[in-house]
Each structure stands twice: as structure tokens, then as C-alpha cells.
Enzyme design. Structure first.
Site, PDB file in Angstrom:
ATOM      1  CG  ASN A 125      -0.403  -0.108   2.592  1.00 30.63           C
ATOM      2  OD1 ASN A 125       0.928   0.577   2.639  1.00 30.63           O
ATOM      3  ND2 ASN A 125      -0.942  -0.649   3.620  1.00 30.63           N
ATOM      4  NE  ARG A 126      -2.287   6.407  -0.361  1.00 27.44           N
ATOM      5  CZ  ARG A 126      -3.445   6.960  -0.521  1.00 27.44           C
ATOM      6  NH1 ARG A 126      -3.785   7.900  -1.717  1.00 27.44           N
ATOM      7  NH2 ARG A 126      -4.251   6.953   0.476  1.00 27.44           N
ATOM      8  CB  ALA A 127       1.829   3.510   4.750  1.00 28.55           C
ATOM      9  CD  GLU A 128       2.301  -2.579   3.447  1.00 25.80           C
ATOM     10  OE1 GLU A 128       1.744  -3.319   4.329  1.00 25.80           O
ATOM     11  OE2 GLU A 128       1.778  -2.810   2.420  1.00 25.80           O
ATOM     12  CG  ASP A 180      -5.723 -10.228   4.786  1.00 23.65           C
ATOM     13  OD1 ASP A 180      -4.566  -9.697   4.648  1.00 23.65           O
ATOM     14  OD2 ASP A 180      -6.111 -10.300   5.806  1.00 23.65           O
TER      15      ASP A 180
END
Length: 311
Positions: free
Chosen positions: A197-200, A265
Site C-alpha cells: 500500500n502507499r505507506a508500505e 487480504d
């Protein structure tokens, strides 16, 4: 128009899910006063619920969509492990669960009052290296009978041998999908696709000031890790797929968000199943995007049926 996947074809596909499993416990109650002992709400628990979490929820998502799945993981020899096994068996999910007596099966306990999460309590202890070595043998044994391999990394220590597992899967000609965690993505080298995701992704490539810089940084990472693709999930901005010669974006499907728990998930589980059915990454992304949009309208770690996805 999205491609409608035949239910019988979907039911014949097999996905091997490997990763960290957990038991999600929910305590629901009424909040009517503040504790006299400390400035915290008192929750009078009226209802308890248990659901499978982590890689177990990924496996359950594949099963409820109509695919065949085997879950490979490590648990403790404790009550939460037995409960997880019962829940998975009840849903018809095949399991290969290694047991480590020194490990505490991961439990996430969420206390809910007035329809919002007031507190989360986590119980966990990392698995032993010997048990993880045994898991490698189980992986080799299961690999041949599955179409696609999915690694669900929650950073809990259960995927210590992931570089070797990726190597074995690629040698066997299987697509490898990874839901990544942490800042060291070198361990995912050689996979088919990773789905941060964006943060990751920001944790790994840093911030980007515009779309052009994002494309340049994401493509550099994809090439560096020798991935076929990188799929970035962007919440309300939808998803972007970065392939060697192509970048494609799908818009998010606007709907009321009840809970984003476990949405990743559902996304990667749907993506894996669609790839197993022979769809291209871009076509599979369209279905995964729709699945993610549908599941955030449900409370807690939730799943979708075939009928909901293809309605």
C-alpha cells in the site's frame, strides 16, 4: 467490461497461501461510564466473536470466492491454535500447520464500544527456527499440486525462508504473489508481483512529489528486485500496476467505508485466484479492486462470495 470468470474454472484452481496466521477476537459492549480507577471508559462486554486473521484470512477469502486453497503456517501448542484450526476446518480451508511449543499463537483482541474500536491487545512470540526449517519441507511437498503461491507477510517471523521458497516456486513455473512488510524488500526478489500500500511503499522508496516521480521510483524498485510487476494499492485513489512496458491505474469504487481491517487480504487473495484462472495481471487487478471496494463496507476481517464479486 470486466471478464466474468466461470465458477467451475475458479473452483478447480488451487492457491498455496504461506505466512503469519492469527486469531482475531472481538469483544463488543456498552460504554456507559468512566472508570473510577483511571480516566478510561468501562466496557460491559455483551458479545464475543472470533475470526481468522493474517494469512488465514487471505486463505479464507480465496475459499469463500470459490477457489481451492491450502494454508501453510506455524502456530503454538495452545488454545488459540486449536480455535484457529477449528474455524478453518469449519470453513473448509485445508491446512498444514507446524507447531512450536515455545511459540504463542498470535491473537489480536479488539474491544469495541459504541461501534468503534476502543483498544487492541496483541499476544505474540516469534516461532523457532527449527520449526520454520520443517515448514520448508512442507512447502516443497505442497508446491506441485497448486497453481499459484501467495505469501502473506505480517512481519511476525514466519517467513524466514521466503527467498528459498520464491526460488523453488519460480523453478516450478508458479506465479508468486507477495503482500510485503517492513523496509527490506530484497528478500522478495524474483517474485511475480508484490502488492504494497502507499505507506508500505513509501517506507522503501521514500515520498514522491508527483505521479512521474512515483512511476520512476516504482519502476526502479521493480527492476532492482527482478519482479514482473508491482501493484500499488492507493485507498481512495484505486490501484496502479507497474509492469516493464506498461503502467495501468484503476479508480477506486466509491462506497461507504465501515472498516479497512483485512482489505489487503481480500485484494491479494482475489488477485491470486484470478491469475490462477489465467487472467492477465491488469484484468486480475480490476477484480481485486472491486473486491477491496466491497469488503471495506463490512465490519472487521471479512470475506466475499463469488456472487458478490460478479453481481
Amino acid at each position: 467490461m470486466p471478464i466474468i470468470v466461470n465458477k467451475d474454472l475458479l473452483g478447480a484452481r488451487r492457491v498455496l497461501v504461506v505466512g503469519d496466521v492469527m486469531l482475531d477476537r472481538y469483544w463488543f459492549g456498552a460504554v456507559e461510564r468512566i472508570s473510577p480507577e483511571a480516566p478510561v471508559p468501562v466496557v460491559r462486554v455483551a458479545q464475543e466473536q472470533e475470526r481468522v486473521g493474517g494469512a488465514a484470512n487471505v486463505a479464507l477469502n480465496i475459499k469463500t470466492l470459490g477457489g481451492q486453497v491450502t494454508l501453510l503456517s506455524v502456530v503454538g501448542q495452545d488454545e488459540p491454535a486449536r480455535r484457529l484450526q477449528q474455524l478453518l476446518e469449519g470453513h473448509g480451508v485445508a491446512t498444514v500447520l507446524g507447531q512450536d511449543p515455545r511459540m504463542q499463537t498470535i491473537v489480536k483482541l479488539r474491544v469495541i464500544g459504541r461501534n468503534q474500536q476502543l483498544l487492541r491487545v496483541d499476544f505474540e512470540r516469534e516461532p523457532d527456527h527449527e520449526v520454520l526449517g520443517q515448514m520448508l519441507g512442507d512447502f516443497e511437498r505442497e508446491l506441485a499440486s497448486h497453481d499459484v503461491v501467495l505469501f502473506s507477510d505480517y512481519g511476525k517471523g514466519g517467513l524466514a525462508h521466503i527467498p528459498r521458497m520464491i526460488e523453488l516456486a519460480r523453478q516450478a513455473g508458479k506465479a508468486v504473489l507477495i503482500d510485503p512488510k517492513g523496509s527490506d524488500y530484497s528478500r522478495y526478489a524474483g517474485a511475480t508481483v508484490i502488492t504494497p500500500n502507499r505507506a508500505e511503499l513509501q517506507q522503501v522508496i521514500g515520498a514522491w512529489k508527483d505521479e512521474a516521480e512515483l512511476v520512476a521510483k516504482a519502476q526502479a524498485l521493480r527492476a532492482q528486485l527482478n519482479l514482473q510487476a508491482l501493484l500499488l494499492t492507493r485507498s481512495e485513489e484505486g490501484m496502479t500496476l507497474f509492469e516493464a512496458d506498461h503502467v495501468a491505474t484503476v479508480q477506486a469504487q466509491a462506497r461507504e467505508v465501515a472498516d479497512v481491517t483485512g482489505a489487503g487480504d481480500t485484494v491479494i487473495g482475489t488477485l491470486a485466484l484470478m491469475l490462477a484462472c489465467g487472467l492477465s495481471l491488469e484484468d486480475a487487478m480490476g477484480h481485486a479492486n472491486r473486491a477491496g471496494g466491497l469488503v471495506v463496507a463490512k465490519f472487521g476481517t471479512a470475506t466475499l462470495t463469488y456472487e458478490e464479486l460478479f453481481a
